[in-house]
Design a protein around this motif. Structure first.
Motif, PDB file in Angstrom:
ATOM      1  N   ASP A 191     -52.308  59.880  91.875  1.00 33.81           N
ATOM      2  CA  ASP A 191     -51.850  58.612  92.452  1.00 33.81           C
ATOM      3  C   ASP A 191     -51.669  58.815  93.954  1.00 33.81           C
ATOM      4  O   ASP A 191     -50.714  59.461  94.394  1.00 33.81           O
ATOM      5  CB  ASP A 191     -50.536  58.185  91.801  1.00 33.81           C
ATOM      6  N   GLU A 192     -52.575  58.280  94.719  1.00 34.68           N
ATOM      7  CA  GLU A 192     -52.567  58.492  96.166  1.00 34.68           C
ATOM      8  C   GLU A 192     -51.285  57.992  96.817  1.00 34.68           C
ATOM      9  O   GLU A 192     -50.820  58.552  97.815  1.00 34.68           O
ATOM     10  CB  GLU A 192     -53.783  57.795  96.786  1.00 34.68           C
TER      11      GLU A 192
ATOM     12  N   ASP B 275     -47.134  59.781 100.501  1.00 37.49           N
ATOM     13  CA  ASP B 275     -47.086  59.008 101.743  1.00 37.49           C
ATOM     14  C   ASP B 275     -47.266  59.956 102.932  1.00 37.49           C
ATOM     15  O   ASP B 275     -46.498  60.913 103.092  1.00 37.49           O
ATOM     16  CB  ASP B 275     -45.738  58.295 101.840  1.00 37.49           C
ATOM     17  N   PRO B 276     -48.269  59.712 103.782  1.00 37.44           N
ATOM     18  CA  PRO B 276     -48.503  60.585 104.938  1.00 37.44           C
ATOM     19  C   PRO B 276     -47.291  60.723 105.850  1.00 37.44           C
ATOM     20  O   PRO B 276     -47.134  61.742 106.527  1.00 37.44           O
ATOM     21  CB  PRO B 276     -49.664  59.900 105.663  1.00 37.44           C
ATOM     22  N   ALA B 277     -46.442  59.716 105.856  1.00 36.29           N
ATOM     23  CA  ALA B 277     -45.251  59.788 106.703  1.00 36.29           C
ATOM     24  C   ALA B 277     -44.292  60.865 106.207  1.00 36.29           C
ATOM     25  O   ALA B 277     -43.571  61.482 106.996  1.00 36.29           O
ATOM     26  CB  ALA B 277     -44.546  58.432 106.727  1.00 36.29           C
ATOM     27  N   ASP B 278     -44.287  61.078 104.896  1.00 33.12           N
ATOM     28  CA  ASP B 278     -43.397  62.087 104.312  1.00 33.12           C
ATOM     29  C   ASP B 278     -44.101  63.420 104.079  1.00 33.12           C
ATOM     30  O   ASP B 278     -43.483  64.482 104.204  1.00 33.12           O
ATOM     31  CB  ASP B 278     -42.847  61.575 102.973  1.00 33.12           C
ATOM     32  N   TYR B 279     -45.382  63.350 103.722  1.00 28.71           N
ATOM     33  CA  TYR B 279     -46.138  64.558 103.372  1.00 28.71           C
ATOM     34  C   TYR B 279     -47.463  64.561 104.139  1.00 28.71           C
ATOM     35  O   TYR B 279     -48.526  64.277 103.575  1.00 28.71           O
ATOM     36  CB  TYR B 279     -46.400  64.602 101.865  1.00 28.71           C
ATOM     37  N   PRO B 280     -47.412  64.863 105.419  1.00 27.54           N
ATOM     38  CA  PRO B 280     -48.612  64.739 106.261  1.00 27.54           C
ATOM     39  C   PRO B 280     -49.761  65.665 105.874  1.00 27.54           C
ATOM     40  O   PRO B 280     -50.900  65.424 106.281  1.00 27.54           O
ATOM     41  CB  PRO B 280     -48.084  65.072 107.663  1.00 27.54           C
TER      42      PRO B 280
ATOM     43  N   ALA C 120     -53.850  65.590  97.836  1.00 27.03           N
ATOM     44  CA  ALA C 120     -53.174  66.181  96.675  1.00 27.03           C
ATOM     45  C   ALA C 120     -53.434  65.418  95.384  1.00 27.03           C
ATOM     46  O   ALA C 120     -53.451  66.004  94.299  1.00 27.03           O
ATOM     47  CB  ALA C 120     -51.672  66.261  96.931  1.00 27.03           C
ATOM     48  N   HIS C 121     -53.667  64.112  95.499  1.00 27.46           N
ATOM     49  CA  HIS C 121     -53.896  63.318  94.286  1.00 27.46           C
ATOM     50  C   HIS C 121     -55.213  63.678  93.597  1.00 27.46           C
ATOM     51  O   HIS C 121     -55.434  63.312  92.441  1.00 27.46           O
ATOM     52  CB  HIS C 121     -53.889  61.819  94.630  1.00 27.46           C
ATOM     53  N   LEU C 122     -56.081  64.401  94.291  1.00 26.38           N
ATOM     54  CA  LEU C 122     -57.363  64.800  93.710  1.00 26.38           C
ATOM     55  C   LEU C 122     -57.261  66.076  92.877  1.00 26.38           C
ATOM     56  O   LEU C 122     -58.179  66.402  92.124  1.00 26.38           O
ATOM     57  CB  LEU C 122     -58.394  65.017  94.827  1.00 26.38           C
ATOM     58  N   LEU C 123     -56.160  66.795  93.018  1.00 25.61           N
ATOM     59  CA  LEU C 123     -56.042  68.096  92.361  1.00 25.61           C
ATOM     60  C   LEU C 123     -56.045  68.000  90.840  1.00 25.61           C
ATOM     61  O   LEU C 123     -56.634  68.839  90.159  1.00 25.61           O
ATOM     62  CB  LEU C 123     -54.766  68.804  92.823  1.00 25.61           C
TER      63      LEU C 123
END
Length: 209
Positions: free
Chosen positions: A161-162, A166-171, A176-179
């Motif tokens: 789940d992309e 959130d890039p703001a929290d986990y830049p 990671a959602h592809l793993l």
């Protein structure tokens, strides 16, 4: 008309049924009542083979240890190659039966197949020239590494789940959602990377003996 014969209850049949239950539903699914129902027998008949649930789980664990290939310790392979190939075989057995890992992690105890594994590794390492104390440490180290890799999947721990990343929290977790979809490939590569690093370190120590 002759009455149909009841299927014979054997230790192997109990272990196979218990292993299937553990694989499908986990350790908590195994009970004498559940096993008896699965086998189509009365509960007390199991006690002719096993006195406790723990004994059944120990037997299941040993049946998994019996699936580990040990031939590499007998065919003249260099100790590093033998350790590598054994680790791959051991992990494959645990990957197929991950729920039994907590029982195996207790150590071999009196389990015949588990003791054969320990004996093969220790014997091969000392025969290669490792001092007994270090050969013992190698056996323990390899077991920690292999069992740790089988407890869970690193890649499988991320959700597909992309929006969860959130890039703001986990830049740095934008992919990671592809793993989760690449779980097997990621985990296999991680295992080989760790195993190679571990064996490289042991080889350096061996040269210094």
């Amino acid at each position: 008309m002759a009455r149909p014969r009841k299927p014979l209850l054997s230790t192997d049949r109990i272990v196979e049924t218990a292993r299937a239950l553990v694989d499908a539903e986990g350790l908590a699914a195994v009970s004498t009542r559940r096993l008896a129902a699965e086998l189509g027998v009365s509960g007390p008949s199991l006690y002719n083979h096993f006195r406790t649930k723990d004994q059944i789980l120990e037997a299941v664990a040993d049946s998994v240890s019996a699936q580990v290939d040990l031939s590499m310790f007998e065919d003249g392979r260099p100790w590093r190659d033998a350790l590598h190939d054994w680790a791959v075989s051991y992990r494959a057995a645990l990957r197929d039966h991950p729920h039994i890992v907590p029982v195996l992690a207790r150590g071999p105890g009196r389990r015949p197949s588990g003791l054969k594994v320990a004996d093969a590794v220790f014997g091969a390492m000392t025969a290669a020239g490792w001092p007994p104390a270090q050969a013992t440490s190698i056996g323990a180290l390899m077991r920690y590494f292999i069992m740790g890799s089988a407890i869970g999947s690193f890649a499988g721990g991320f959700v597909d789940d992309e929006t969860a990343y959130d890039p703001a929290d986990y830049p740095h977790l934008g992919q990671a959602h592809l793993l989760a979809d690449r779980q097997e490939k990621v985990d296999e590569r991680a295992f080989e990377t760790g195993l190679t690093a571990l064996l490289d370190g042991l080889e350096q120590q061996f040269r210094a003996l």
